[in-house]
Scaffold this active site. Structure first.
Site, PDB file in Angstrom:
ATOM      1  N   SER A  72     -13.205  23.199 -14.650  1.00  0.00           N
ATOM      2  CA  SER A  72     -12.001  23.568 -15.401  1.00  0.00           C
ATOM      3  C   SER A  72     -12.336  24.608 -16.476  1.00  0.00           C
ATOM      4  O   SER A  72     -13.476  24.700 -16.924  1.00  0.00           O
ATOM      5  CB  SER A  72     -11.411  22.341 -16.102  1.00  0.00           C
ATOM      6  OG  SER A  72     -11.229  21.284 -15.189  1.00  0.00           O
TER       7      SER A  72
HETATM    8  N1  SAH Z   1     -14.388  17.475 -14.376  1.00  0.00           N
HETATM    9  C1  SAH Z   1     -14.830  18.466 -13.436  1.00  0.00           C
HETATM   10  C2  SAH Z   1     -13.666  19.135 -12.748  1.00  0.00           C
HETATM   11  C3  SAH Z   1     -13.893  19.243 -11.271  1.00  0.00           C
HETATM   12  S1  SAH Z   1     -12.475  19.623 -10.300  1.00  0.00           S
HETATM   13  C4  SAH Z   1     -15.757  19.467 -14.083  1.00  0.00           C
HETATM   14  O1  SAH Z   1     -15.943  19.414 -15.308  1.00  0.00           O
HETATM   15  O2  SAH Z   1     -16.347  20.276 -13.379  1.00  0.00           O
HETATM   16  C5  SAH Z   1     -11.854  18.003  -9.913  1.00  0.00           C
HETATM   17  C6  SAH Z   1     -12.741  17.108  -9.107  1.00  0.00           C
HETATM   18  O3  SAH Z   1     -11.965  15.939  -8.786  1.00  0.00           O
HETATM   19  C7  SAH Z   1     -13.229  17.647  -7.764  1.00  0.00           C
HETATM   20  O4  SAH Z   1     -14.623  17.602  -7.732  1.00  0.00           O
HETATM   21  C8  SAH Z   1     -12.591  16.712  -6.727  1.00  0.00           C
HETATM   22  O5  SAH Z   1     -13.414  16.471  -5.602  1.00  0.00           O
HETATM   23  C9  SAH Z   1     -12.387  15.452  -7.548  1.00  0.00           C
HETATM   24  N2  SAH Z   1     -11.367  14.533  -7.023  1.00  0.00           N
HETATM   25  C10 SAH Z   1     -10.131  14.803  -6.545  1.00  0.00           C
HETATM   26  N3  SAH Z   1      -9.501  13.681  -6.170  1.00  0.00           N
HETATM   27  C11 SAH Z   1     -10.363  12.651  -6.406  1.00  0.00           C
HETATM   28  C12 SAH Z   1     -10.309  11.240  -6.218  1.00  0.00           C
HETATM   29  N4  SAH Z   1      -9.235  10.647  -5.698  1.00  0.00           N
HETATM   30  N5  SAH Z   1     -11.382  10.502  -6.563  1.00  0.00           N
HETATM   31  C13 SAH Z   1     -12.491  11.078  -7.087  1.00  0.00           C
HETATM   32  N6  SAH Z   1     -12.616  12.412  -7.299  1.00  0.00           N
HETATM   33  C14 SAH Z   1     -11.562  13.188  -6.964  1.00  0.00           C
END
Ligand code: SAH
Length: 224
Positions: A72
Site C-alpha cells: 500500500s
Molecule cells: N499489508 C500489505 C498489503 C498487501 S496487499 C503490505 O504492507 O504490503 C493485500 C494482501 O492481502 C495481499 O497479499 C493478498 O494476498 C492478501 N489477502 C487478500 N484477501 C485475503 C484473505 N482473505 N486472507 C488473507 N490474506 C488476504
C-alpha cells in the site's frame, strides 16, 4: 533459498534522508500522530519491495509485490495506523489480514505489543516471514490462512486491520474484536467507490461505524 543482503541503512534514494522527506510529505498530507511518523522514518520500506523498485520505495505510491498484489502507499499505511491507535488504551494484540510485503506489520510492530498477520498466498507468506525474521521483528507472528475467518485461536483482538477490501465486512472479524476494540477496513467493490471504515465494538452486540476517506485496495478474497 538464497537471500539478498539486507542493506538496512540504505544509500542515496533509499537512505534516511529520503525517508525523512517522505515523513515531511505525510505531515503535509495531514498525518499528525508523532509515533506513527517516527516509525515510518525508521522502517526501511526499500527492503519490503523488489530490489528493482527500491529507488521508488519512498515515493507515496503503491508498488507491485508479485502475485497481483501491491504494497500500500505510505500515506494509507500511516493513515490506517493512526486510526487504529486512536482509541484510549494501548494495543496489546492486533490482527492484520493481508500480510503482503510485511511493511504494514513492521510499522505496527513498534507501536503495539503483538502483531498477528495472516496471508492467503503461500509464496508471499513464506518470503515475508523470512524477511521479517531476518530484520529482527520478534513480535510479529505470521500465518498462512484465509483472513475471512479471522484468527479464532488468538481472538479476541484489541484491533484488527484489513489491508485488502471486501465488499462487505466478514462477520468473523467483528466477532473477534474485544469489547472496545476497533476494526480498520476498506470496503466496497473493485474499481468502484471504496471507503475506509473504522468499526468499534461497543458491547457484546453493538458496533458503531465511522466512514473516512475514499480508497483503492486490492480485493479481500472471501471464502464464500
Ligand atoms: N499489508 C500489505 C498489503 C498487501 S496487499 C503490505 O504492507 O504490503 C493485500 C494482501 O492481502 C495481499 O497479499 C493478498 O494476498 C492478501 N489477502 C487478500 N484477501 C485475503 C484473505 N482473505 N486472507 C488473507 N490474506 C488476504
Amino acid at each position: 533459498m538464497t537471500r539478498r543482503v539486507l542493506d538496512v541503512q540504505g544509500i542515496g534514494m533509499t537512505s534516511q534522508r529520503t525517508r525523512n522527506r517522505l515523513v515531511e510529505y505525510l505531515r503535509d498530507q495531514g498525518i499528525c500522530h508523532t509515533d506513527v511518523l517516527a516509525v515510518i522514518s525508521k522502517v526501511p520500506r526499500h527492503l519490503f519491495v523488489d530490489e528493482a523498485l527500491a529507488s521508488r520505495s519512498y515515493e507515496n505510491t503503491a508498488l507491485p509485490i508479485g502475485h497481483g498484489q501491491t504494497i500500500s502507499q505510505p500515506y494509507i499505511v500511516a493513515r490506517m495506523t493512526e486510526l487504529l491507535l486512536e482509541g484510549e488504551n494501548p494495543l496489546a494484540k492486533v490482527l492484520e489480514v493481508g500480510t503482503g510485503s510485511g511493511y504494514q506489520a513492521a510499522v505496527l510492530a513498534s507501536l503495539v505489543k503483538e502483531v498477528f498477520t495472516v496471508e492467503r498466498i503461500e509464496p508471499l507468506y513464506k518470503a515475508t516471514r523470512a524477511l521479517l525474521h531476518d530484520l529482527g521483528y520478534r513480535n510479529i507472528r505470521t500465518f498462512l490462512s484465509d483472513g475471512s475467518w479471522g484468527l479464532i485461536k488468538e481472538a479476541p483482538f484489541d484491533a484488527i486491520i484489513a489491508t485488502a477490501a471486501p465488499e462487505t465486512v466478514p462477520p468473523a472479524l467483528l466477532e473477534q474484536l474485544a469489547i472496545g476494540g476497533r476494526l480498520v477496513i476498506p470496503t466496497g467493490r473493485q474499481g468502484q467507490h471504496q471507503v475506509l471504515q473504522v468499526i468499534t465494538r461497543q458491547n457484546e452486540t453493538e458496533y458503531s461505524t465511522v466512514n473516512h476517506e475514499s480508497v483503492q485496495f486490492v480485493p479481500f478474497v472471501t471464502a464464500q
